[in-house]
Write a protein that holds these residues in place. Structure first.
Motif, PDB file in Angstrom:
ATOM      1  N   ALA A 230      40.723  19.911  64.903  1.00 10.21           N
ATOM      2  CA  ALA A 230      39.914  18.936  65.581  1.00 10.21           C
ATOM      3  C   ALA A 230      40.728  18.219  64.418  1.00 10.21           C
ATOM      4  CB  ALA A 230      38.509  18.542  64.882  1.00 10.21           C
ATOM      5  N   ASN A 231      41.601  18.393  63.487  1.00 13.37           N
ATOM      6  CA  ASN A 231      42.244  17.768  62.444  1.00 13.37           C
ATOM      7  C   ASN A 231      43.597  17.377  63.596  1.00 13.37           C
ATOM      8  OD1 ASN A 231      41.066  17.531  60.270  1.00 13.37           O
ATOM      9  ND2 ASN A 231      41.881  19.118  59.636  1.00 13.37           N
ATOM     10  N   ALA A 232      43.863  18.108  64.417  1.00 11.69           N
ATOM     11  CA  ALA A 232      45.553  18.521  65.044  1.00 11.69           C
ATOM     12  C   ALA A 232      44.980  17.179  66.451  1.00 11.69           C
ATOM     13  CB  ALA A 232      45.467  19.633  65.812  1.00 11.69           C
ATOM     14  N   LEU A 233      44.011  17.249  66.610  1.00 12.52           N
ATOM     15  CA  LEU A 233      43.393  16.417  67.635  1.00 12.52           C
ATOM     16  C   LEU A 233      43.772  14.817  67.379  1.00 12.52           C
ATOM     17  CD1 LEU A 233      40.707  18.368  69.514  1.00 12.52           C
ATOM     18  CD2 LEU A 233      43.085  18.001  70.507  1.00 12.52           C
ATOM     19  N   LYS A 234      43.214  14.411  66.246  1.00  8.47           N
ATOM     20  CA  LYS A 234      43.249  13.581  65.955  1.00  8.47           C
ATOM     21  C   LYS A 234      45.207  12.322  65.378  1.00  8.47           C
ATOM     22  CE  LYS A 234      41.042  10.693  61.512  1.00  8.47           C
ATOM     23  NZ  LYS A 234      42.766  10.493  60.616  1.00  8.47           N
ATOM     24  N   PHE A 235      45.835  14.122  64.402  1.00  8.03           N
ATOM     25  CA  PHE A 235      47.039  13.120  64.702  1.00  8.03           C
ATOM     26  C   PHE A 235      47.637  12.857  66.204  1.00  8.03           C
ATOM     27  CE2 PHE A 235      46.711  15.933  60.488  1.00  8.03           C
ATOM     28  CZ  PHE A 235      45.353  15.377  59.458  1.00  8.03           C
ATOM     29  N   ALA A 236      47.347  13.655  66.889  1.00 13.70           N
ATOM     30  CA  ALA A 236      48.247  13.600  68.177  1.00 13.70           C
ATOM     31  C   ALA A 236      47.419  12.388  68.314  1.00 13.70           C
ATOM     32  CB  ALA A 236      47.077  14.507  68.621  1.00 13.70           C
ATOM     33  N   SER A 237      46.275  11.916  68.151  1.00 12.77           N
ATOM     34  CA  SER A 237      45.691  10.322  69.549  1.00 12.77           C
ATOM     35  C   SER A 237      46.506   8.860  67.964  1.00 12.77           C
ATOM     36  CB  SER A 237      44.209  10.573  68.510  1.00 12.77           C
ATOM     37  OG  SER A 237      44.081  10.514  67.386  1.00 12.77           O
ATOM     38  N   GLU A 238      46.907   9.858  67.181  1.00 10.00           N
ATOM     39  CA  GLU A 238      47.457   8.624  66.179  1.00 10.00           C
ATOM     40  C   GLU A 238      48.913   9.167  66.284  1.00 10.00           C
ATOM     41  OE1 GLU A 238      46.581  10.189  62.537  1.00 10.00           O
ATOM     42  OE2 GLU A 238      44.454   8.962  61.804  1.00 10.00           O
ATOM     43  N   GLY A 239      49.348   9.930  67.270  1.00  9.94           N
ATOM     44  CA  GLY A 239      51.289   9.534  67.371  1.00  9.94           C
ATOM     45  C   GLY A 239      51.925  10.752  67.000  1.00  9.94           C
TER      46      GLY A 239
END
Length: 437
Positions: free
Chosen positions: A403-412
């Motif tokens: 979940a953290n990885a996906l959030k960081f990906a959404s932030e670029g």
């Protein structure tokens, strides 16, 4: 089990269902009549479910059910029939599904727990000592899809009987897109044409920072969670930072970069905007159908997720909820018989008609009530591209880092770097739990 093997198994099941349809009856794989617990006959008995001598009949069985009022009403109706058939009272206690394992760990040893409880897969229930193996006859087993039984089994032991099977699919508004996008290129074209953030309008939305949803694009791109070998999983070989998963997450990240997906979107926002007619297509499960159908009516339709650029398909998780046999039950034979009765063909069909959830009972799956429903068939097509959850307790250590990885990906942030970090965190959690040694 490889995806190809799973697909082959599912197709075999489908063919089997077609054969049943052609025969026009309900024989099991041996061509014999189904035993009592799986039929509408009232002669339900523990001996029928297990194939062994009948156990002493208890005066009451206790069941912990999820808290949904509509589903409780259906379950109450079904168990009332069981009481009429056997004379055994059934006490239903509503407890939120996610709270049941913790409650059972406290109440079970004190003799206050249920005979059956309701869970989404086997998870850590075996490791925590909360379930005991079910002794189920081959005739009863033959009533369910093989993969649904597999989902409730561990090391060859079956711990529950499957009640509901579900997966994600593409839900779309026919007024905004008469035909569903069949490829990722068509999906991105829909995004480009329909997205206007100033009006909260989007071509496509989903809860992209939720691993349950986003895994479809990572798995479909060739990723894996734990390496599978001959039906077992190597928890030391984690695939999130390997080529396929990285490719899938880069695809998701590109939708944020192009402005197609807004940052911070969650399931409530997705569902609300879709109901308002502001989103052409979303990803969701069968549990959302009732709400969306109430708001969109005949404009609502369901289709498989669009084909990926390389010809593969998004690999959604196949979830199986079932009635688990408590390790503390003093009436395991009759509790198993009750589970078989609740999930037999007649009662599974009642469950589908009253709750909208799809049961993995083979005879029910072949009923026109399901096969002729276009909303159900859309999910059925997607299930052919799905996969069961890895049946290892170490899966519980995956969700938060991803979940953290996906959030960081959404932030670029850099996809390879954040997936390397996620794998490192998962490995540390597994080691701390004592399973990685």
């Amino acid at each position: 089990m490889s995806n190809k093997k799973i697909l082959s198994m599912i197709l075999s099941v489908s063919l089997f269902a077609l054969v049943l349809s052609a025969c026009g009856g309900g024989p099991n794989r041996d061509g014999n009549a189904s035993p009592s617990a799986g039929s509408s006959a009232p002669a339900s008995a523990a001996a029928s479910a297990s194939g062994e001598a009948e156990a002493d009949k208890p005066s009451e069985l206790t069941v912990w059910a999820d808290v949904d009022e509509a589903k409780l009403a259906t379950l109450e109706s079904i168990t009332k029939k069981y009481t009429e058939a056997t004379g055994i009272a059934v006490k239903l206690t509503p407890i939120a599904m996610n709270d049941q394992p913790q409650a059972l760990s406290l109440d079970g040893p004190a003799g206050k727990g249920p005979d059956l409880f309701y869970q989404p897969g086997i998870g850590e229930l075996v490791v925590k000592g909360l379930v005991q193996p079910m002794n189920v006859s081959d005739d009863i087993r033959a009533e369910y899809t093989p993969e649904s039984l597999e989902a409730l089994s561990q090391d060859g032991q079956l711990y529950g009987l499957p009640a509901v099977v579900e997966s994600l699919a593409l839900l779309y508004n026919k007024e905004l897109t008469p035909e569903p996008p069949k490829t990722i290129a068509e999906l991105e074209k829909l995004m480009a044409e329909r997205t206007d953030k100033s009006k909260d309008e989007y071509g496509f939305l989903y809860n992209a920072t939720d691993f349950y949803f986003s895994w479809a694009f990572m798995g479909g791109s060739g990723g894996y969670i734990f390496k599978e070998n001959n039906g077992s999983f190597d928890i030391k070989d984690i695939g999130f930072n390997k080529e396929g998963s990285v490719k899938g997450l880069k695809l998701i990240q590109s939708w944020f970069e192009k402005g197609y997906l807004p940052k911070g979107v969650n399931g409530d926002i997705v569902g609300g905007l879709f109901n308002q007619g502001k989103v052409a297509a979303v990803i969701n499960g069968p549990w959302a159908i009732t709400d969306h159908r109430d708001q969109l009516g005949d404009k609502l339709a369901v289709a498989p997720l669009p084909q990926l650029e390389d010809g593969g398909y998004p690999t959604t998780f196949i979830g199986v909820k079932g009635w688990m046999l408590s390790a503390f039950s003093k009436n395991p034979e009759w509790a198993t018989d009750l589970a078989a009765f609740i999930t037999n063909a007649e009662n599974s069909l009642q469950w589908f008609k009253e709750t909208g959830e799809t049961p993995p009972n083979l005879k029910t799956l072949n009923d026109p009530a399901l096969t002729d429903d276009p909303l159900v068939s859309g999910f059925s097509e997607q299930i052919q591209h799905g996969m069961p959850f890895p049946n290892v307790p170490e899966l519980s250590h995956v969700w938060e880092p991803m979940a953290n990885a996906l959030k960081f990906a959404s932030e670029g942030q850099d996809v390879q770097a954040i997936l390397d970090e996620a794998v490192k965190q998962i490995e540390e959690r597994i080691e701390m739990a004592g399973a990685g040694a």
